[in-house]
Design a protein around this motif. Structure first.
Motif, PDB file in Angstrom:
ATOM      1  N   TYR A   8     -10.716   4.388  -7.414  1.00 15.60           N
ATOM      2  CA  TYR A   8     -10.221   5.348  -8.405  1.00 15.60           C
ATOM      3  C   TYR A   8      -9.156   4.676  -9.267  1.00 15.60           C
ATOM      4  CZ  TYR A   8      -5.726   5.876  -6.064  1.00 15.60           C
ATOM      5  OH  TYR A   8      -4.481   5.624  -5.542  1.00 15.60           O
ATOM      6  N   LEU A  23       6.353   2.237  -1.108  1.00 13.17           N
ATOM      7  CA  LEU A  23       5.004   2.816  -1.099  1.00 13.17           C
ATOM      8  C   LEU A  23       4.022   1.873  -0.405  1.00 13.17           C
ATOM      9  CD1 LEU A  23       2.803   4.842  -1.984  1.00 13.17           C
ATOM     10  CD2 LEU A  23       2.712   3.652  -4.172  1.00 13.17           C
ATOM     11  N   CYS A  27       1.643   2.356   2.889  1.00 13.19           N
ATOM     12  CA  CYS A  27       0.192   2.101   2.847  1.00 13.19           C
ATOM     13  C   CYS A  27      -0.209   1.167   3.981  1.00 13.19           C
ATOM     14  CB  CYS A  27      -0.208   1.431   1.531  1.00 13.19           C
ATOM     15  SG  CYS A  27       0.007   2.436   0.071  1.00 13.19           S
ATOM     16  N   ASN A  30       0.103   2.865   7.515  1.00 12.38           N
ATOM     17  CA  ASN A  30      -0.923   3.888   7.787  1.00 12.38           C
ATOM     18  C   ASN A  30      -2.326   3.300   7.791  1.00 12.38           C
ATOM     19  OD1 ASN A  30       1.045   5.837   7.903  1.00 12.38           O
ATOM     20  ND2 ASN A  30       0.782   6.504   5.793  1.00 12.38           N
ATOM     21  N   LEU A  40      -4.269  -2.435  -4.252  1.00 12.13           N
ATOM     22  CA  LEU A  40      -3.664  -1.537  -5.239  1.00 12.13           C
ATOM     23  C   LEU A  40      -3.108  -2.395  -6.363  1.00 12.13           C
ATOM     24  CD1 LEU A  40      -2.585   1.353  -6.004  1.00 12.13           C
ATOM     25  CD2 LEU A  40      -0.482   0.729  -4.794  1.00 12.13           C
ATOM     26  N   GLN A  49      -7.033   1.441  -7.555  1.00 11.61           N
ATOM     27  CA  GLN A  49      -7.019   1.227  -6.098  1.00 11.61           C
ATOM     28  C   GLN A  49      -8.427   1.251  -5.544  1.00 11.61           C
ATOM     29  OE1 GLN A  49      -4.873   4.101  -3.619  1.00 11.61           O
ATOM     30  NE2 GLN A  49      -4.238   2.452  -2.258  1.00 11.61           N
ATOM     31  N   LEU A  51     -10.212   1.466  -1.683  1.00 12.21           N
ATOM     32  CA  LEU A  51     -10.007   1.719  -0.254  1.00 12.21           C
ATOM     33  C   LEU A  51     -11.319   1.434   0.449  1.00 12.21           C
ATOM     34  CD1 LEU A  51      -8.409   5.283  -0.631  1.00 12.21           C
ATOM     35  CD2 LEU A  51      -7.138   3.185  -0.125  1.00 12.21           C
ATOM     36  N   LEU A  61      -7.874   9.924   3.574  1.00 16.56           N
ATOM     37  CA  LEU A  61      -6.784   9.224   2.883  1.00 16.56           C
ATOM     38  C   LEU A  61      -6.817   9.526   1.389  1.00 16.56           C
ATOM     39  CD1 LEU A  61      -4.460   7.234   2.829  1.00 16.56           C
ATOM     40  CD2 LEU A  61      -6.127   5.354   2.854  1.00 16.56           C
ATOM     41  N   ARG A  64      -5.340  12.801   0.592  1.00 16.13           N
ATOM     42  CA  ARG A  64      -3.867  12.772   0.690  1.00 16.13           C
ATOM     43  C   ARG A  64      -3.275  12.103  -0.561  1.00 16.13           C
ATOM     44  NH1 ARG A  64      -2.905  10.503   5.910  1.00 16.13           N
ATOM     45  NH2 ARG A  64      -1.974   8.556   5.224  1.00 16.13           N
ATOM     46  N   ILE A  65      -3.855  10.978  -0.941  1.00 14.65           N
ATOM     47  CA  ILE A  65      -3.351  10.238  -2.111  1.00 14.65           C
ATOM     48  C   ILE A  65      -3.466  11.107  -3.369  1.00 14.65           C
ATOM     49  CG2 ILE A  65      -3.798   8.255  -3.610  1.00 14.65           C
ATOM     50  CD1 ILE A  65      -4.750   6.712  -1.101  1.00 14.65           C
ATOM     51  N   ARG A  70       3.358  11.358  -7.423  1.00 18.32           N
ATOM     52  CA  ARG A  70       3.806  10.148  -8.129  1.00 18.32           C
ATOM     53  C   ARG A  70       2.768   9.653  -9.125  1.00 18.32           C
ATOM     54  NH1 ARG A  70       5.884   7.121  -2.776  1.00 18.32           N
ATOM     55  NH2 ARG A  70       4.135   8.345  -1.940  1.00 18.32           N
ATOM     56  N   HIS A  71       1.583  10.215  -9.054  1.00 19.10           N
ATOM     57  CA  HIS A  71       0.572   9.876 -10.069  1.00 19.10           C
ATOM     58  C   HIS A  71      -0.235  11.112 -10.431  1.00 19.10           C
ATOM     59  CE1 HIS A  71      -2.708   8.629  -6.891  1.00 19.10           C
ATOM     60  NE2 HIS A  71      -2.073   9.715  -6.544  1.00 19.10           N
ATOM     61  N   MET A  92      -3.305  -3.087   2.692  1.00 18.40           N
ATOM     62  CA  MET A  92      -3.236  -2.706   1.278  1.00 18.40           C
ATOM     63  C   MET A  92      -2.485  -3.812   0.545  1.00 18.40           C
ATOM     64  SD  MET A  92      -4.302  -0.862  -1.114  1.00 18.40           S
ATOM     65  CE  MET A  92      -5.286   0.136   0.006  1.00 18.40           C
TER      66      MET A  92
HETATM   67  C1  LIG Z   1      -1.097   5.196  -6.185  1.00 13.51           C
HETATM   68  C2  LIG Z   1      -0.876   5.568  -4.743  1.00 13.51           C
HETATM   69  C3  LIG Z   1      -1.587   4.940  -3.735  1.00 13.51           C
HETATM   70  C4  LIG Z   1      -1.394   5.266  -2.397  1.00 13.51           C
HETATM   71  N1  LIG Z   1      -2.105   4.630  -1.426  1.00 13.51           N
HETATM   72  C5  LIG Z   1      -1.904   4.939  -0.134  1.00 13.51           C
HETATM   73  C6  LIG Z   1      -2.616   4.259   0.895  1.00 13.51           C
HETATM   74  O1  LIG Z   1      -3.448   3.376   0.662  1.00 13.51           O
HETATM   75  N2  LIG Z   1      -2.320   4.601   2.184  1.00 13.51           N
HETATM   76  C7  LIG Z   1      -1.400   5.544   2.501  1.00 13.51           C
HETATM   77  O2  LIG Z   1      -1.200   5.804   3.688  1.00 13.51           O
HETATM   78  N3  LIG Z   1      -0.712   6.192   1.548  1.00 13.51           N
HETATM   79  C8  LIG Z   1      -0.939   5.911   0.243  1.00 13.51           C
HETATM   80  N4  LIG Z   1      -0.214   6.561  -0.718  1.00 13.51           N
HETATM   81  C9  LIG Z   1       0.836   7.488  -0.300  1.00 13.51           C
HETATM   82  C10 LIG Z   1       0.295   8.831   0.118  1.00 13.51           C
HETATM   83  O3  LIG Z   1       0.078   9.622  -1.015  1.00 13.51           O
HETATM   84  C11 LIG Z   1       1.319   9.547   1.046  1.00 13.51           C
HETATM   85  O4  LIG Z   1       2.562   9.630   0.425  1.00 13.51           O
HETATM   86  C12 LIG Z   1       1.479   8.776   2.348  1.00 13.51           C
HETATM   87  O5  LIG Z   1       0.229   8.475   2.905  1.00 13.51           O
HETATM   88  C13 LIG Z   1       2.312   9.593   3.352  1.00 13.51           C
HETATM   89  O6  LIG Z   1       2.476   8.794   4.476  1.00 13.51           O
HETATM   90  P1  LIG Z   1       3.602   9.141   5.593  1.00 13.51           P
HETATM   91  O7  LIG Z   1       3.231  10.512   6.074  1.00 13.51           O
HETATM   92  O8  LIG Z   1       3.441   8.064   6.620  1.00 13.51           O
HETATM   93  O9  LIG Z   1       4.923   9.094   4.865  1.00 13.51           O
HETATM   94  C14 LIG Z   1      -0.437   6.264  -2.067  1.00 13.51           C
HETATM   95  C15 LIG Z   1       0.270   6.906  -3.079  1.00 13.51           C
HETATM   96  C16 LIG Z   1       0.064   6.572  -4.404  1.00 13.51           C
HETATM   97  C17 LIG Z   1       0.850   7.256  -5.482  1.00 13.51           C
END
Ligand SMILES: Cc1cc2nc3c(=O)[nH]c(=O)nc-3n(C[C@H](O)[C@H](O)[C@H](O)COP(=O)(O)O)c2cc1C
Length: 137
Positions: A8, A23, A27, A30, A40, A49, A51, A61, A64-65, A70-71, A92
């Motif tokens: 995406y 961030l 990534c 997790n 990314l 990105q 995955l 995932l 959640r993203i 933030r985007h 990542m």
């Molecule tokens: C552009 C973008 C890419 C992201 N990619 C990932 C990812 O690959 N893996 C991930 O766990 N969180 C990713 N996140 C963050 C998730 O949206 C989320 O905040 C996070 O998974 C929460 O993890 P936590 O509960 O351990 O804090 C991304 C966020 C953004 C804005």
């Protein structure tokens, strides 16, 4: 377990603060746990990105993203089963910035030297990510 690739792109939300190092740490923590890998690219405006991992993990995932404030303007380019990963190396990987090399890679695959939704297809996006990833190795 099916191996799935999801690609995406999205736009940074300028009204939310972004600590890209924090961030990427999240990534890696997790994704490593879920055996998800990928790359990314953040050019200061857009995120691209990819995955790769189990279908259930990648799907959860992505949802959640997609909710992350933030985007925004998230465009899902593709989600499909694959025989092998293109990006097995990083839980990542992060490629950041918009230097001359990045601009050249954009020019190679896109009609302009910027990420333009109108001119991008999933194959081009993966080619861009693969070429950018060479700089990380
Ligand atoms: C552009 C973008 C890419 C992201 N990619 C990932 C990812 O690959 N893996 C991930 O766990 N969180 C990713 N996140 C963050 C998730 O949206 C989320 O905040 C996070 O998974 C929460 O993890 P936590 O509960 O351990 O804090 C991304 C966020 C953004 C804005």
């Amino acid at each position: 377990m099916n191996l799935t690739r999801l690609v995406y792109y999205s736009q940074r939300n300028p009204s939310e603060s972004l600590d890209i190092e924090a961030l990427i740490e999240t990534c890696q923590r997790n994704n490593g746990r879920m055996n998800v890998s990928g790359l990314l690219h953040y050019n200061g405006d857009h995120f691209l990105q990819v995955l790769e991992g189990g279908r259930v993990e990648v799907s959860a995932l992505y949802h959640r993203i997609a909710r992350d404030t933030r985007h925004s303007n998230i465009i899902l380019m593709g989600c499909y089963d694959v025989r092998e990963r293109m990006f097995p190396r990083w839980s990542m990987g992060l490629h950041q910035g918009m230097d001359a090399q990045t601009r050249e890679i954009y020019m190679r695959y896109f009609a302009t030297d910027d990420v333009n939704p109108e001119t991008v297809n999933v194959e081009s996006l993966l080619d861009v990510l693969q070429d950018l990833s060479v700089e990380l190795t």
